[in-house]
Design a protein around this motif. Structure first.
Motif, PDB file in Angstrom:
ATOM      1  N   ALA A   1       0.829  -1.203   0.000  1.00  0.00           N
ATOM      2  CA  ALA A   1       0.000   0.000   0.000  1.00  0.00           C
ATOM      3  C   ALA A   1       0.862   1.250   0.000  1.00  0.00           C
ATOM      4  O   ALA A   1       1.823   1.354   0.769  1.00  0.00           O
TER       5      ALA A   1
ATOM      6  N   ALA B   1      -2.997  -4.709   3.813  1.00  0.00           N
ATOM      7  CA  ALA B   1      -1.609  -4.649   3.348  1.00  0.00           C
ATOM      8  C   ALA B   1      -0.668  -5.527   4.152  1.00  0.00           C
ATOM      9  O   ALA B   1      -0.772  -5.640   5.371  1.00  0.00           O
TER      10      ALA B   1
ATOM     11  N   VAL C   1      -6.409  -0.037   4.830  1.00  0.00           N
ATOM     12  CA  VAL C   1      -5.043  -0.467   4.510  1.00  0.00           C
ATOM     13  C   VAL C   1      -4.537  -1.458   5.554  1.00  0.00           C
ATOM     14  O   VAL C   1      -3.902  -2.464   5.221  1.00  0.00           O
TER      15      VAL C   1
ATOM     16  N   VAL D   1       3.569  -1.316   3.971  1.00  0.00           N
ATOM     17  CA  VAL D   1       3.108   0.052   3.729  1.00  0.00           C
ATOM     18  C   VAL D   1       4.292   0.952   3.416  1.00  0.00           C
ATOM     19  O   VAL D   1       5.337   0.884   4.074  1.00  0.00           O
TER      20      VAL D   1
END
Length: 237
Positions: free
Chosen positions: A43, A199, A195, A202
């Protein structure tokens, strides 16, 4: 962050090395470097104007980079769900799917396409013309169009913009299922809670630079949530 999944951090499918991009006299990307790994959900997060969408457009070839290098694994098939939807608005959803399937040499079976349509709750809309769709319904159709080539890497730019909570859950489940089926996924989002659910990794961007890449930094472990990290790191840089 998803703790139950371990990404095989071995094979780089894309390596971005010190890329920069200027648009209308403004430096949008400034020596950005990171890798995308096979099998991960990565992400990109950051405030408006951080450079997330420009990064996506450079990766997809929409923009040429001014300097640096983007190395892609040979034979890698990439598909993009852009931030802004593009359709033939006077045609039905099914007609848009057929046009994109033919133009982009789609390879999904009709059965698989219908499976994705049903997962997203889109089946009741496809006989209607696209100009009658809500923003959320258009995002769902954009997702289906991005899947038609059965890509190795799926790039999703703000995929859940305009979706209601149930539609977000359906799209999240589909993203996770696609990843379990072997697809690598790069997504951008302003929804930090979403997220965290999706994810494996990140990257935090601001002003065209990477502030945190938790493949390299262990910064995330120092915070209770991605939101806490975001406001601390982005707010003081």
């Amino acid at each position: 962050m998803r703790m139950e999944k371990t990404v095989e951090r071995i094979e780089k499918i894309i390596s971005i090395e010190s890329i920069s991009k200027e648009i209308k006299g403004r430096n949008i990307l400034k020596n950005v470097s990171f890798d995308i790994l096979r099998g991960e959900i990565l992400a990109l997060v950051g405030p408006n104007g951080a450079g997330k969408t420009t990064t996506v457009r450079c990766l997809s070839g929409i923009f040429n980079i001014d300097s640096g290098v983007i190395n892609k694994m040979e034979g890698l098939d990439i598909s993009v769900m852009p931030e802004k939807d593009f359709f033939w608005e006077k045609y039905t959803g099914w007609k848009n799917i057929k046009i994109c399937f033919d133009y982009f040499k789609g390879i999904l079976t009709r059965e698989k396409i219908e499976y994705y349509i049903n997962m997203l709750g889109l089946s009741g809309f496809l006989t209607k013309k696209v100009y009658t769709y809500s923003k959320g319904t258009k995002r769902k159709l954009s997702f289906v169009l991005a899947l038609l080539s059965d890509p190795d890497l799926l790039i999703l730019d703000e995929p859940m913009s305009g979706l209601d909570p149930l539609s977000r859950k359906n799209m999240r489940n589909l993203i996770l299922e696609l990843n379990e089926d072997g697809k690598s996924i790069l997504l951008t989002s302003h929804d930090l809670a979403e997220v965290e659910k999706l994810a494996d990794r990140v990257i935090v961007m601001k002003d065209g630079k990477i502030l945190v890449d938790n493949l390299i930094n262990d910064t995330l472990s120092k915070y209770k949530s991605l939101e806490d990290l975001f406001f601390d790191i982005v707010g003081r840089n």
